[in-house]
Design a protein around this motif. Structure first.
Motif, PDB file in Angstrom:
ATOM      1  N   GLU A 170       5.242  17.963  -7.850  1.00  0.00           N
ATOM      2  CA  GLU A 170       4.375  17.204  -6.936  1.00  0.00           C
ATOM      3  C   GLU A 170       4.803  15.730  -6.946  1.00  0.00           C
ATOM      4  O   GLU A 170       4.976  15.136  -8.001  1.00  0.00           O
ATOM      5  CB  GLU A 170       2.920  17.341  -7.369  1.00  0.00           C
ATOM      6  CG  GLU A 170       1.917  16.818  -6.379  1.00  0.00           C
ATOM      7  CD  GLU A 170       1.796  17.680  -5.137  1.00  0.00           C
ATOM      8  OE1 GLU A 170       1.395  17.126  -4.108  1.00  0.00           O
ATOM      9  OE2 GLU A 170       2.102  18.880  -5.186  1.00  0.00           O
ATOM     10  N   LEU A 171       4.947  15.133  -5.757  1.00  0.00           N
ATOM     11  CA  LEU A 171       5.355  13.735  -5.621  1.00  0.00           C
ATOM     12  C   LEU A 171       4.252  12.911  -4.979  1.00  0.00           C
ATOM     13  O   LEU A 171       3.325  13.460  -4.369  1.00  0.00           O
ATOM     14  CB  LEU A 171       6.618  13.643  -4.759  1.00  0.00           C
ATOM     15  CG  LEU A 171       7.851  14.410  -5.229  1.00  0.00           C
ATOM     16  CD1 LEU A 171       8.938  14.355  -4.163  1.00  0.00           C
ATOM     17  CD2 LEU A 171       8.367  13.835  -6.540  1.00  0.00           C
ATOM     18  N   GLU A 172       4.357  11.604  -5.086  1.00  0.00           N
ATOM     19  CA  GLU A 172       3.427  10.688  -4.412  1.00  0.00           C
ATOM     20  C   GLU A 172       3.547  10.888  -2.897  1.00  0.00           C
ATOM     21  O   GLU A 172       4.623  11.211  -2.402  1.00  0.00           O
ATOM     22  CB  GLU A 172       3.776   9.230  -4.741  1.00  0.00           C
ATOM     23  CG  GLU A 172       3.554   8.839  -6.177  1.00  0.00           C
ATOM     24  CD  GLU A 172       2.109   8.539  -6.473  1.00  0.00           C
ATOM     25  OE1 GLU A 172       1.351   8.230  -5.539  1.00  0.00           O
ATOM     26  OE2 GLU A 172       1.746   8.621  -7.647  1.00  0.00           O
ATOM     27  N   PRO A 173       2.445  10.662  -2.138  1.00  0.00           N
ATOM     28  CA  PRO A 173       2.530  10.821  -0.686  1.00  0.00           C
ATOM     29  C   PRO A 173       3.317   9.698  -0.009  1.00  0.00           C
ATOM     30  O   PRO A 173       3.608   9.783   1.176  1.00  0.00           O
ATOM     31  CB  PRO A 173       1.074  10.819  -0.234  1.00  0.00           C
ATOM     32  CG  PRO A 173       0.321  10.189  -1.328  1.00  0.00           C
ATOM     33  CD  PRO A 173       1.088  10.419  -2.583  1.00  0.00           C
ATOM     34  N   ALA A 174       3.685   8.656  -0.769  1.00  0.00           N
ATOM     35  CA  ALA A 174       4.424   7.530  -0.199  1.00  0.00           C
ATOM     36  C   ALA A 174       5.769   7.379  -0.897  1.00  0.00           C
ATOM     37  O   ALA A 174       5.861   7.459  -2.123  1.00  0.00           O
ATOM     38  CB  ALA A 174       3.621   6.240  -0.352  1.00  0.00           C
ATOM     39  N   TYR A 175       6.803   7.167  -0.103  1.00  0.00           N
ATOM     40  CA  TYR A 175       8.137   6.898  -0.627  1.00  0.00           C
ATOM     41  C   TYR A 175       8.457   5.442  -0.332  1.00  0.00           C
ATOM     42  O   TYR A 175       8.397   5.014   0.826  1.00  0.00           O
ATOM     43  CB  TYR A 175       9.165   7.818   0.048  1.00  0.00           C
ATOM     44  CG  TYR A 175      10.571   7.535  -0.376  1.00  0.00           C
ATOM     45  CD1 TYR A 175      11.041   7.945  -1.608  1.00  0.00           C
ATOM     46  CD2 TYR A 175      11.434   6.837   0.466  1.00  0.00           C
ATOM     47  CE1 TYR A 175      12.328   7.684  -2.004  1.00  0.00           C
ATOM     48  CE2 TYR A 175      12.725   6.566   0.085  1.00  0.00           C
ATOM     49  CZ  TYR A 175      13.168   6.991  -1.153  1.00  0.00           C
ATOM     50  OH  TYR A 175      14.452   6.710  -1.547  1.00  0.00           O
TER      51      TYR A 175
ATOM     52  N   GLU B  64       9.454  -1.266   1.752  1.00  0.00           N
ATOM     53  CA  GLU B  64       9.009  -0.515   2.917  1.00  0.00           C
ATOM     54  C   GLU B  64       8.702   0.904   2.469  1.00  0.00           C
ATOM     55  O   GLU B  64       9.303   1.414   1.537  1.00  0.00           O
ATOM     56  CB  GLU B  64      10.072  -0.513   4.009  1.00  0.00           C
ATOM     57  CG  GLU B  64      10.295  -1.898   4.592  1.00  0.00           C
ATOM     58  CD  GLU B  64      11.235  -1.895   5.783  1.00  0.00           C
ATOM     59  OE1 GLU B  64      11.621  -0.799   6.235  1.00  0.00           O
ATOM     60  OE2 GLU B  64      11.561  -2.979   6.257  1.00  0.00           O
ATOM     61  N   SER B  65       7.768   1.529   3.159  1.00  0.00           N
ATOM     62  CA  SER B  65       7.320   2.844   2.720  1.00  0.00           C
ATOM     63  C   SER B  65       7.183   3.800   3.897  1.00  0.00           C
ATOM     64  O   SER B  65       6.898   3.388   5.025  1.00  0.00           O
ATOM     65  CB  SER B  65       5.966   2.705   2.020  1.00  0.00           C
ATOM     66  OG  SER B  65       5.473   3.957   1.649  1.00  0.00           O
ATOM     67  N   LEU B  66       7.380   5.067   3.592  1.00  0.00           N
ATOM     68  CA  LEU B  66       7.090   6.134   4.532  1.00  0.00           C
ATOM     69  C   LEU B  66       6.013   6.987   3.877  1.00  0.00           C
ATOM     70  O   LEU B  66       6.204   7.518   2.786  1.00  0.00           O
ATOM     71  CB  LEU B  66       8.344   6.969   4.813  1.00  0.00           C
ATOM     72  CG  LEU B  66       8.239   7.968   5.952  1.00  0.00           C
ATOM     73  CD1 LEU B  66       7.937   7.253   7.271  1.00  0.00           C
ATOM     74  CD2 LEU B  66       9.535   8.740   6.071  1.00  0.00           C
ATOM     75  N   VAL B  67       4.847   7.065   4.519  1.00  0.00           N
ATOM     76  CA  VAL B  67       3.679   7.720   3.930  1.00  0.00           C
ATOM     77  C   VAL B  67       3.385   9.025   4.669  1.00  0.00           C
ATOM     78  O   VAL B  67       3.325   9.051   5.903  1.00  0.00           O
ATOM     79  CB  VAL B  67       2.442   6.796   3.986  1.00  0.00           C
ATOM     80  CG1 VAL B  67       1.233   7.462   3.376  1.00  0.00           C
ATOM     81  CG2 VAL B  67       2.740   5.474   3.303  1.00  0.00           C
ATOM     82  N   ALA B  68       3.171  10.095   3.894  1.00  0.00           N
ATOM     83  CA  ALA B  68       2.783  11.390   4.468  1.00  0.00           C
ATOM     84  C   ALA B  68       1.264  11.444   4.552  1.00  0.00           C
ATOM     85  O   ALA B  68       0.573  11.324   3.547  1.00  0.00           O
ATOM     86  CB  ALA B  68       3.300  12.522   3.596  1.00  0.00           C
ATOM     87  N   LEU B  69       0.752  11.604   5.766  1.00  0.00           N
ATOM     88  CA  LEU B  69      -0.689  11.749   5.984  1.00  0.00           C
ATOM     89  C   LEU B  69      -0.951  13.073   6.680  1.00  0.00           C
ATOM     90  O   LEU B  69      -0.127  13.554   7.462  1.00  0.00           O
ATOM     91  CB  LEU B  69      -1.240  10.618   6.854  1.00  0.00           C
ATOM     92  CG  LEU B  69      -1.204   9.208   6.288  1.00  0.00           C
ATOM     93  CD1 LEU B  69      -1.794   8.232   7.305  1.00  0.00           C
ATOM     94  CD2 LEU B  69      -1.959   9.125   4.987  1.00  0.00           C
ATOM     95  N   GLU B  70      -2.099  13.650   6.390  1.00  0.00           N
ATOM     96  CA  GLU B  70      -2.527  14.867   7.077  1.00  0.00           C
ATOM     97  C   GLU B  70      -3.673  14.514   8.011  1.00  0.00           C
ATOM     98  O   GLU B  70      -4.675  13.939   7.586  1.00  0.00           O
ATOM     99  CB  GLU B  70      -2.966  15.932   6.072  1.00  0.00           C
ATOM    100  CG  GLU B  70      -1.824  16.461   5.256  1.00  0.00           C
ATOM    101  CD  GLU B  70      -2.241  17.519   4.259  1.00  0.00           C
ATOM    102  OE1 GLU B  70      -3.455  17.835   4.172  1.00  0.00           O
ATOM    103  OE2 GLU B  70      -1.348  18.035   3.565  1.00  0.00           O
ATOM    104  N   LEU B  71      -3.510  14.836   9.274  1.00  0.00           N
ATOM    105  CA  LEU B  71      -4.515  14.570  10.296  1.00  0.00           C
ATOM    106  C   LEU B  71      -5.098  15.908  10.724  1.00  0.00           C
ATOM    107  O   LEU B  71      -4.372  16.804  11.141  1.00  0.00           O
ATOM    108  CB  LEU B  71      -3.886  13.853  11.488  1.00  0.00           C
ATOM    109  CG  LEU B  71      -3.044  12.617  11.132  1.00  0.00           C
ATOM    110  CD1 LEU B  71      -2.342  12.082  12.357  1.00  0.00           C
ATOM    111  CD2 LEU B  71      -3.912  11.552  10.503  1.00  0.00           C
TER     112      LEU B  71
END
Length: 161
Positions: free
Chosen positions: A56-61, A66-73
């Motif tokens: 399991e990884l953090e939702p943000a890289y 700068e970051s790329l964030v995984a969000l669930e909508l």
């Protein structure tokens, strides 16, 4: 048919130092883009895992502040013909407001219609009422037959007179 659709969004965030900060900013940024038109869309942190080990990884890289964030909508789509139809509607509605943010459908779940439940409840209640009414009518007919026997002789006597 109604469906609950979960879409993953990759939201870019700039000038951040920690994954928590990136997630908070991404949720806020996404909320601003969706509201007020799509205030019924739920925004949650996404989950990521390592493709090799499954960890399991953090939702943000984060790279170079700068970051790329995984969000669930998550949103509910009403009156669709099939799952693919629900996915297209959700992607279109959300995608129109989140420009230049890639979206991927993660999950489509059919949900029970409340109206179907109410109709089945009403149907079963109507059936129970109908059977109760039939029983009551049968009881009344029996009672009326007993009473008719008592009334009819008196009536005949009146006619004879």
């Amino acid at each position: 048919m109604n469906c609950r659709v979960v879409v993953e969004a990759a939201v870019p965030v700039y000038d951040v130092e920690t994954p928590d900060e990136a997630v908070r900013i991404a949720i806020s940024k996404t909320g601003e883009m969706l509201n007020p038109d799509l205030n019924y869309v739920e925004i949650n942190m996404g989950s990521r895992s390592c493709p090799h080990c499954g960890e399991e990884l953090e939702p943000a890289y984060i790279a170079a502040d700068e970051s790329l964030v995984a969000l669930e909508l998550e949103m509910t789509v009403f009156n669709v013909e099939r799952d693919e139809h629900a996915a297209r509607i959700a992607r279109k509605e959300i995608g129109q407001r989140l420009e230049n943010i890639p979206l991927e459908v993660l999950e489509i779940e059919e949900i029970e219609d409340e109206s179907d439940d109410e109709e089945s409840d009403e149907t079963s209640t109507a059936e129970e009422t109908a059977s109760d009414t039939d029983e009551a009518s049968a009881d009344r007919e029996t009672t009326d037959a007993d009473t008719d026997e008592d009334i009819l002789p008196e009536f005949e006597e009146l006619i004879d007179e």
